[in-house]
Design a protein around this motif. Structure first.
Motif, PDB file in Angstrom:
ATOM      1  N   ARG A  71       1.042  -0.818   0.261  1.00 48.38           N
ATOM      2  CA  ARG A  71      -0.062   0.238  -0.336  1.00 48.38           C
ATOM      3  C   ARG A  71       0.706   1.224  -0.051  1.00 48.38           C
ATOM      4  O   ARG A  71       1.138   1.516   0.808  1.00 48.38           O
ATOM      5  N   ASP A  74       0.097   4.575   2.133  1.00 45.82           N
ATOM      6  CA  ASP A  74       0.536   4.666   3.680  1.00 45.82           C
ATOM      7  C   ASP A  74       2.137   4.945   3.624  1.00 45.82           C
ATOM      8  O   ASP A  74       2.292   4.979   4.954  1.00 45.82           O
ATOM      9  N   ARG A  77       3.073   8.028   5.950  1.00 55.71           N
ATOM     10  CA  ARG A  77       2.427   7.079   7.696  1.00 55.71           C
ATOM     11  C   ARG A  77       3.612   5.642   7.690  1.00 55.71           C
ATOM     12  O   ARG A  77       3.865   5.683   9.194  1.00 55.71           O
ATOM     13  N   ARG A  83       1.128   1.186  13.444  1.00 52.78           N
ATOM     14  CA  ARG A  83      -0.056   0.630  12.129  1.00 52.78           C
ATOM     15  C   ARG A  83       0.053   0.110  11.015  1.00 52.78           C
ATOM     16  O   ARG A  83      -1.075  -0.537  10.233  1.00 52.78           O
ATOM     17  N   HIS A  84       1.282   1.053  10.428  1.00 51.39           N
ATOM     18  CA  HIS A  84       0.836   0.966   8.743  1.00 51.39           C
ATOM     19  C   HIS A  84       2.846   0.389   8.061  1.00 51.39           C
ATOM     20  O   HIS A  84       3.570   1.195   8.456  1.00 51.39           O
ATOM     21  N   GLY A  85       2.709  -0.360   7.688  1.00 51.51           N
ATOM     22  CA  GLY A  85       3.421  -0.870   6.465  1.00 51.51           C
ATOM     23  C   GLY A  85       3.213  -0.421   5.158  1.00 51.51           C
ATOM     24  O   GLY A  85       2.269  -0.445   4.692  1.00 51.51           O
ATOM     25  N   PHE A  88       2.787  -5.448   4.311  1.00 56.08           N
ATOM     26  CA  PHE A  88       2.177  -6.070   4.810  1.00 56.08           C
ATOM     27  C   PHE A  88       1.603  -7.757   4.338  1.00 56.08           C
ATOM     28  O   PHE A  88       0.721  -7.647   3.225  1.00 56.08           O
ATOM     29  N   VAL A 199      -8.405  -3.952  14.320  1.00 57.42           N
ATOM     30  CA  VAL A 199      -7.071  -5.301  13.180  1.00 57.42           C
ATOM     31  C   VAL A 199      -7.952  -5.957  11.821  1.00 57.42           C
ATOM     32  O   VAL A 199      -7.398  -6.934  10.485  1.00 57.42           O
ATOM     33  N   TRP A 200      -9.484  -5.812  12.056  1.00 59.67           N
ATOM     34  CA  TRP A 200      -9.883  -7.169  11.480  1.00 59.67           C
ATOM     35  C   TRP A 200     -10.978  -6.385  10.663  1.00 59.67           C
ATOM     36  O   TRP A 200     -11.876  -5.324  11.092  1.00 59.67           O
ATOM     37  N   ASN A 201     -11.409  -6.047   9.672  1.00 58.73           N
ATOM     38  CA  ASN A 201     -12.696  -5.539   8.632  1.00 58.73           C
ATOM     39  C   ASN A 201     -13.032  -6.653   8.035  1.00 58.73           C
ATOM     40  O   ASN A 201     -13.117  -7.132   7.077  1.00 58.73           O
ATOM     41  N   GLY A 226     -10.742  -8.986   5.930  1.00 55.45           N
ATOM     42  CA  GLY A 226      -8.766  -8.575   6.050  1.00 55.45           C
ATOM     43  C   GLY A 226      -8.699  -8.228   7.335  1.00 55.45           C
ATOM     44  O   GLY A 226      -8.963  -7.541   8.064  1.00 55.45           O
ATOM     45  N   MET A 227      -7.595  -9.165   7.548  1.00 56.99           N
ATOM     46  CA  MET A 227      -6.780  -8.356   8.905  1.00 56.99           C
ATOM     47  C   MET A 227      -5.324  -9.174   8.864  1.00 56.99           C
ATOM     48  O   MET A 227      -5.253  -9.513   8.383  1.00 56.99           O
ATOM     49  N   GLY A 228      -5.047  -7.656   9.174  1.00 56.23           N
ATOM     50  CA  GLY A 228      -3.719  -7.321   9.095  1.00 56.23           C
ATOM     51  C   GLY A 228      -2.565  -8.033   9.834  1.00 56.23           C
ATOM     52  O   GLY A 228      -2.346  -8.693  10.704  1.00 56.23           O
ATOM     53  N   ARG A 231      -0.615  -6.723  12.240  1.00 56.88           N
ATOM     54  CA  ARG A 231      -1.832  -6.201  13.451  1.00 56.88           C
ATOM     55  C   ARG A 231      -1.396  -7.153  14.576  1.00 56.88           C
ATOM     56  O   ARG A 231      -1.681  -6.814  15.559  1.00 56.88           O
ATOM     57  N   LEU A 242       3.888  -2.742  14.455  1.00 54.50           N
ATOM     58  CA  LEU A 242       4.460  -3.597  13.958  1.00 54.50           C
ATOM     59  C   LEU A 242       5.910  -3.466  13.408  1.00 54.50           C
ATOM     60  O   LEU A 242       6.011  -4.953  12.985  1.00 54.50           O
TER      61      LEU A 242
HETATM   62  P1  ATP Z   1      -6.811   1.442   8.860  1.00 51.68           P
HETATM   63  O1  ATP Z   1      -7.441   2.625   8.557  1.00 51.68           O
HETATM   64  O2  ATP Z   1      -5.468   1.729   9.831  1.00 51.68           O
HETATM   65  O3  ATP Z   1      -5.422   2.079   7.333  1.00 51.68           O
HETATM   66  P2  ATP Z   1      -8.240   0.543   5.980  1.00 51.68           P
HETATM   67  O4  ATP Z   1      -9.051   0.499   6.584  1.00 51.68           O
HETATM   68  O5  ATP Z   1      -6.873   1.349   5.332  1.00 51.68           O
HETATM   69  O6  ATP Z   1      -7.260   1.085   8.041  1.00 51.68           O
HETATM   70  P3  ATP Z   1      -8.880  -2.232   4.931  1.00 51.68           P
HETATM   71  O7  ATP Z   1      -8.331  -1.173   4.208  1.00 51.68           O
HETATM   72  O8  ATP Z   1      -9.754  -1.716   6.012  1.00 51.68           O
HETATM   73  O9  ATP Z   1      -7.264  -1.218   5.928  1.00 51.68           O
HETATM   74  O10 ATP Z   1      -7.721  -3.041   5.425  1.00 51.68           O
HETATM   75  C1  ATP Z   1      -8.148  -4.604   6.295  1.00 51.68           C
HETATM   76  C2  ATP Z   1      -6.675  -4.826   6.679  1.00 51.68           C
HETATM   77  O11 ATP Z   1      -5.704  -4.604   6.847  1.00 51.68           O
HETATM   78  C3  ATP Z   1      -7.044  -3.604   8.438  1.00 51.68           C
HETATM   79  O12 ATP Z   1      -8.024  -4.276   9.310  1.00 51.68           O
HETATM   80  C4  ATP Z   1      -5.324  -3.483   8.831  1.00 51.68           C
HETATM   81  O13 ATP Z   1      -5.633  -4.845   9.905  1.00 51.68           O
HETATM   82  C5  ATP Z   1      -4.587  -3.817   7.813  1.00 51.68           C
HETATM   83  N1  ATP Z   1      -4.222  -3.234   6.979  1.00 51.68           N
HETATM   84  C6  ATP Z   1      -4.113  -1.845   6.191  1.00 51.68           C
HETATM   85  N2  ATP Z   1      -3.254  -1.480   6.050  1.00 51.68           N
HETATM   86  C7  ATP Z   1      -2.108  -1.283   6.273  1.00 51.68           C
HETATM   87  C8  ATP Z   1      -0.991  -1.806   6.657  1.00 51.68           C
HETATM   88  N3  ATP Z   1      -0.845  -0.279   5.906  1.00 51.68           N
HETATM   89  N4  ATP Z   1       0.059  -1.871   7.215  1.00 51.68           N
HETATM   90  C9  ATP Z   1      -0.388  -2.768   7.648  1.00 51.68           C
HETATM   91  N5  ATP Z   1      -1.631  -3.388   7.912  1.00 51.68           N
HETATM   92  C10 ATP Z   1      -2.930  -2.696   7.589  1.00 51.68           C
END
Ligand code: ATP
Ligand code: MG
Length: 889
Positions: A71, A74, A77, A83-85, A88, A199-201, A226-228, A231, A242
Motif C-alpha cells: 500500500r 500509506d 505514515r 500500525r502502517h507498513g 504487510f 485489526v480486522w475488517n 481482511g486482517m493485517g 497487526r 508492527l
Molecule cells: P487503517 O484505517 O488503519 O489504515 P484500513 O481501513 O486502511 O486501515 P482495510 O483497507 O480495511 O484497512 O484493510 C484490512 C486490514 O488490513 C486492516 O484491518 C488492517 O489490519 C490491515 N492493514 C491495512 N492497512 C495496513 C497497513 N498499511 N499496514 C499494515 N496493515 C494494514
C-alpha cells in the motif's frame, strides 16, 4: 492470550478457516493479472475480483488466503504510526455467493476469543449506521455490550468502488490501552491515534450499485474479510508497533547493527530505522515477484521505495550501499511462508544492489545541488517570496540525478518548502511528448494510421496461421502520399506502394516476429512484390510493395502468396525462442523471464532477465537441451483458449503484458507452454538444429542471446569451413586437421625470429657505439661522443645514449636522431663526467640552443627537441667546446 509468533499465527488462521470448509490458496503475486485498474495488489480480495463479480468460476465457494500486500498510499505514515507498513500480509476468508453475516461474524469472534484467547473486553466493534442486521448479530447472538459497539457512516464503514458489488462493513478494534492513546478528551474507537487499532475488517458485499446511488440487493451476497497479520501479531506479542513483531524485529535489529544506532532512544532515528525496515521488506517481495526498478508504474514504486530506504540509511549515518545485506535477513524471516524468496535470493540481491549503487553514484551530487536550491529558496522566502522549489529544478534533479519527485518533495518538506508540481509535470510531459514524437516518426504504423484514417472498411482478417496463399480483395491503395483509385507502372516500376486487403495470409510484424514477404497478383495481372507488412491500430494490414507491372486498382480480386521458405525459416527461429526460454529457466533458474525478442529468417535474438554473464558451460548446456528437444521431435500445438484455462495449463505470459479474454497458446509437447501470437513449426524436428551465436549484456540485469536454426546453422558451417579453407591455403596446409599444429608452430617460429632480430639489433648498436668511441675527441680526460642518426626515433636514441653512458665513466655523449619530421637530441654524462661537475640537463640546453631548440632532464640524461635541421652539424661540432667551457668555467 499467549505470545504467538507471526508464522504460527498465519498457520492458525488458515487452518481455522480450513476447518470451516474453506479452500486454502497460496498468496497471489503482487503484480495483478489482467487487471489494469490496479498497480499492485493491496488486499486479499483484489486478486479475486472476477470471482466476486461472477465473471469466473472460483475453485471453491469458500476460500482462505494470506495475501502479500503493498500500500503505497500509506508511505507517509510508515514509521510514524504504529500500525502502517507499505508491505504487510493480509489474512482473509472469502465467500463467493455462499455464507453471509450469520456465519462470518461468529467465526471471527470464535477465532479471536477462543482460538487466540484475546480477552473479549479489549475488543470493540464498529458497524455501518444502517446495518441493523450486523448490529443485532453482534449484540444479541454474540452478546457484545453496547458500550463496546459503535456505528459509523458511509465514509468509514461502507465498501464501494464505482459500480458493481458493494456493501457495509464491520470492523474489529483492539484496545491497546490509554498509554498508546493521544490523551485527548474525545479519544475513542475510530480516533486516528494508536490506542484503538483496527485489526480486522469484515465486508458484506450485499448490493449491486449502478454507480449513481441506486443499490439493488443481491440475491446471493459475498463476504470478504481482511486482517493485517502484523497487526494481529502486535496484539498477540504485546509489542508497541508492527516493527517490533518477531519476524520484523529481526530485520530492525539488523538495521540497528549496520547503522550502529540504538532503537528506542530518539524519535527521528527510530522513524528512519522503521522506514528502512519496512521498505526493504516491500522491495524484496516486489523484486521476487518480477518487478524491476524503472521510471514508470510499479517499477517507479519500487525505485521510489529503494531510494527512500537508501536515503534514510544515510540519515542514520550509513555512508555506503547496505540494503543488499538486509535482504538475507528478510528472506530468512519470511521463507517459511514464501519459499520462492530463497529460490530468487541471488537475483533479488543483484537487482537491489544494482539500483542502490546507481543511486549512490549520483546521490551526493544531487543532494548538494538540492541543498543549494533549498538555500536559495529560503533566502528568497526571507525576502518575502513564496517558499517553493521550481518545477524545472525538480525535473532536472529527477532527470539527471534520479531523484524521484516524491523524494525531492520530502527533503524540501523537511525544510518547510513546497515543490511546484504542476510545472514539474509540465516538464515531464514535454519530455514524454518529444519521445513519442520521435517514436512516431520512426514508426510507419502511426503514419499509415493517418493515411488510412478515412478508410471505411472492416479490419483485415489474418488467414496466415493456416495458409500461405489466399484470395482477397484490394480495399485501398496508396503511393505513400494519398489514397488513390489505382496505381500503374506506366512510368516504370513503382516502389513504396501501400496496399490494404480485406484478408491476407501475410503476417504483420508483431511480438518480435518480422513480417512476411511474397507477392500479390491481381486478376488483371498486376504484380506486386511485398517487402513489409505492418498492422495499424484499427487493424488494417498495410503491405508495403513494389509494383512490378500492370495496374492495381481498388476492388481488384487478388491472390496473395507468402514466401514459404522465408516464413518457414522465421517459424523455426520463433519456435526455437520458446525452447530456449524454457532451457534457460532450467539451467539458470526461474528468475529468467523474456524481456524482448526478435525473430527473422536468419536468427533469433532473445533478451531475458539475468544478472551475470552466462558462462560457456551454461551456454553449452542450454544449447544441448534445446537440441535434445529438437531431436525428440515434439509436436507443437496451438490452441485458442479462455485466459483462465490457459493459466491453468501453466502458460507463461510476458511480464506486464495485457491479454484479451481469449488467448493463443503455443504448446511444445511436454516442454513449454506460452502465450504467443507468432507462427510456429508443427514439430520441433523441423528446426533441424540449433546453434547459439553470441551472449552479451544489453542493460543492467538483462542479457541477450543470439542464435540460429535450420539453414542458419548450415550457413554458419559453410562460412566457417570457407574461412578454414582460406586459412589453410594461406598456411599451405593440405589437411585441415593439421591447421592447429601448423598455426601453433608458426606462432612459435615467429617468436623466435623476433628474438633473434632483437639480438641482431643490439649487436649492431653495440658495434656502432664501439665505432663512436674510436673516433671520440678528448677534453680534459672526458671523451666526447657525438653523432647524427637519421631515421631513429627518440626511444632508440635514448637507449643508445644509456649504453654509451654506462660503457665508460669518463664520457659525454650527444646523439641526434630524426624521425617523422622530428629532431631529437639526447645528452648523457657518465659517472666520471658527473663527478667532474658536468650536468646533462645543462649541456643539453646549450647545445640545443644552437639548432633553435630547448629541453632538459636529469644530470645523467637529458633530451631536447631541435628545430633547425641545417644547424645539426654546427650543434654537434660545438659539443667539445661547450664541455670544455663547463669544465673550466
Ligand atoms: P487503517 O484505517 O488503519 O489504515 P484500513 O481501513 O486502511 O486501515 P482495510 O483497507 O480495511 O484497512 O484493510 C484490512 C486490514 O488490513 C486492516 O484491518 C488492517 O489490519 C490491515 N492493514 C491495512 N492497512 C495496513 C497497513 N498499511 N499496514 C499494515 N496493515 C494494514
Ligand atoms: Mg488505510
Amino acid at each position: 492470550m499467549e505470545w504467538t509468533g507471526l508464522n504460527e499465527l498465519r498457520e492458525k488462521y488458515l487452518s481455522f478457516f480450513e476447518s470451516k470448509g474453506h479452500l486454502r490458496l497460496g498468496s497471489f503475486p503482487l503484480v495483478p493479472k489482467n487487471d489494469n485498474s490496479l498497480l499492485l495488489i493491496n488486499s486479499g480480495m483484489a486478486p479475486m475480483k472476477k470471482w466476486f463479480l461472477g465473471q469466473e468460476e472460483p475453485p471453491c465457494h469458500r476460500v482462505t488466503t494470506c495475501q502479500k500486500c503493498i500500500r503505497t498510499p500509506d508511505i507517509e505514515r510508515v514509521g510514524i504510526t504504529a500500525r502502517h507498513g507499505t508491505y504487510f500480509e493480509m489474512l482473509g476468508n472469502f465467500s463467493f455467493q455462499d455464507y453471509f453475516k450469520d456465519e462470518v461474524i461468529p467465526w471471527a469472534w470464535e477465532f479471536l476469543t477462543e482460538v487466540l484467547e484475546i480477552p473479549a473486553d479489549l475488543l470493540y466493534i464498529s458497524v455501518y449506521e444502517e446495518d441493523d442486521e450486523a448490529w443485532d448479530i453482534w449484540t444479541k447472538k454474540i452478546g457484545i455490550a453496547e458500550d463496546h459497539m459503535v456505528r459509523f457512516g458511509k465514509e468509514d464503514n461502507f465498501w464501494e468502488h464505482g459500480s458493481g458489488p458493494c456493501g457495509p462493513c464491520s470492523e474489529i478494534y483492539f484496545d491497546r490501552g490509554p498509554e498508546h492513546g493521544c490523551g485527548k478528551p474525545g479519544c475513542k474507537v475510530g480516533c486516528d491515534c494508536d490506542r484503538y487499532m483496527e485489526v480486522w475488517n469484515l465486508v458484506f458485499s450485499q448490493f449491486d450499485s449502478d454507480g449513481k446511488g441506486h443499490y439493488e440487493r443481491l440475491a446471493r451476497p459475498n463476504i470478504d474479510t481482511g486482517m493485517g497479520l502484523e497487526r494481529l501479531a502486535c496484539v498477540m506479542q504485546g509489542v508497541g508497533n508492527l516493527f517490533e513483531v518477531d519476524t520484523v524485529r529481526a530485520i530492525l535489529n539488523h538495521v540497528e547493527k549496520i547503522s550502529g544506532k540504538t532503537y528506542g532512544k530518539d524519535d527521528k532515528t527510530d522513524i528512519s530505522i522503521r522506514v528502512v525496515t519496512d521498505h526493504i521488506r516491500s522491495t524484496v517481495f516486489m523484486v521476487s515477484d518480477g518487478i524491476l526498478p524503472s521510471n514508470e508504474g510499479r517499477g517507479y514504486v519500487l525505485r521510489r521505495l529503494l531510494r527512500r530506504a537508501a536515503r534514510h540509511g544515510r540519515m542514520l549515518g550509513i555512508n555506503r550501499p547496505f540494503l543488499t545485506e538486509l535482504v538475507e535477513t528478510v528472506i530468512h524471516e519470511n521463507k517459511a511462508g514464501y519459499p520462492e524468496l530463497e529460490e530468487h535470493a541471488d537475483y533479488i540481491k543483484k537487482v537491489i544492489a544494482t539500483e542502490e549503487e546507481r543511486f549512490y553514484k549520483t546521490i551526493d551530487q544531487g543532494m548538494n545541488i538540492l541543498s543549494g536550491l533549498i538555500e536559495n529558496v529560503k533566502k528568497a522566502a526571507e525576502a518575502g517570496k513564496e517558499a517553493i522549489l521550481s518545477g524545472i529544478d525538480a525535473f532536472k534533479l529527477n532527470d539527471t540525478f534520479g531523484f524521484p519527485l516524491d523524494l525531492t518533495k520530502e527533503i524540501a518538506a523537511e525544510e518547510g518548502i513546497k515543490v511546484d508540481e504542476e510545472n514539474f509535470k509540465a516538464e515531464m510531459k514535454k519530455q514524454k511528448d518529444k519521445a513519442r514524437q520521435d517514436r512516431l516518426s520512426r514508426d510507419i504504423s502511426g503514419w499509415a494510421e493517418d493515411l488510412f484514417a478515412d478508410l471505411d472498411a472492416a479490419a483485415t482478417r489474418f488467414t496466415g496461421y493456416d495458409t500461405l496463399e489466399d484470395k482477397g480483395v484490394l480495399m485501398a491503395i496508396s503511393d505513400g502520399e494519398e489514397l488513390l483509385d489505382a496505381v500503374s507502372t506506366d512510368e516504370g516500376e513503382k516502389e513504396g506502394v501501400l496496399v490494404v486487403l480485406d484478408q491476407t495470409p501475410f503476417y504483420a510484424e508483431s511480438g518480435g516476429q518480422v513480417a512476411d514477404t511474397g507477392t500479390i497478383v491481381t486478376a488483371d495481372g498486376a504484380r506486386l512484390e511485398v517487402k513489409d507488412v505492418k498492422k495499424t491500430p484499427k487493424g488494417y494490414f498495410v503491405h508495403t510493395c513494389t509494383l512490378l507491372e500492370g495496374t492495381a486498382k481498388v476492388s481488384d480480386s487478388v491472390i496473395a502468396h507468402v514466401s514459404k521458405s522465408r516464413r518457414n525459416a522465421i517459424a523455426r527461429n520463433h519456435t526455437s525462442a520458446h525452447l530456449l526460454q524454457k532451457a534457460l529457466r532450467e539451467v539458470l533458474g526461474s528468475h529468467v523471464h523474456q524481456a524482448g525478442s526478435y525473430e527473422d529468417d536468419e536468427r533469433v535474438r532473445f533478451d531475458f532477465t539475468h544478472f551475470s554473464a552466462v558462462t560457456p558451460e551454461e551456454l553449452a548446456l542450454v544449447e544441448q537441451i534445446v537440441n535434445d528437444k529438437i531431436f525428440e521431435a515434439l509436436d507443437v500445438t496451438i490452441q485458442n483458449l479462455p485466459i483462465a484455462e490457459a493459466k491453468k495449463m501453466g502458460a507463461m505470459a510476458l511480464f506486464g503484458e495485457k491479454y484479451g479474454d481469449v488467448v493463443r497458446v503455443v504448446d511444445v509437447e511436454g516442454w513449454s507452454t506460452e502465450f504467443c501470437g507468432g507462427t510456429h513449426v508443427k514439430n520441433t524436428a523441423q528446426l533441424g538444429c540449433f546453434k547459439i551465436l553470441s551472449e552479451s549484456s544489453v542493460a543492467a540485469g538483462i542479457r541477450r542471446i543470439e542464435a540460429t536454426t535450420g539453414f542458419g546453422v548450415l550457413r554458419l558451417l559453410d562460412e566457417r569451413s570457407e574461412m578454414l579453407d582460406k586459412v589453410s591455403s594461406y598456411l599451405k596446409v593440405n589437411n585441415m586437421k593439421d591447421l592447429p599444429l601448423r598455426a601453433a608452430s608458426l606462432v612459435a617460429e615467429n617468436k623466435s625470429l623476433a628474438k633473434e632480430l632483437e639480438r641482431e639489433k643490439a649487436a649492431a648498436a653495440a658495434s656502432k657505439i664501439d665505432g663512436l668511441f674510436e673516433s671520440a675527441a678528448d677534453v680534459n680526460g672526458i671523451k666526447i661522443i657525438n653523432a647524427y642518426f637519421s631515421g631513429t626515433a627518440p626511444e632508440a636514441l635514448r637507449s643508445m645514449s644509456e649504453k654509451v653512458r654506462d660503457k665508460a665513466p669518463n664520457v659525454v655523449s650527444a646523439l641526434v636522431g630524426s624521425n617523422e619530421g622530428k629532431i631529437t637530441l639526447v645528452v648523457a654524462c657518465g659517472k666520471g663526467a658527473l663527478d667532474a661537475g658536468l650536468k646533462a640537463g645543462v649541456l643539453v640546453k646549450k647545445i640545443a640552443a644552437i639548432a633553435g631548440g630547448n629541453g632538459g632532464g636529469k644530470p645523467d640524461l637529458a633530451m631536447a627537441g631541435l628545430k633547425d635541421e641545417t644547424k645539426i652539424d654546427e650543434a654537434l661540432n660545438a659539443v667539445a667546446g661547450i664541455v670544455k667551457e663547463a669544465l673550466e668555467g
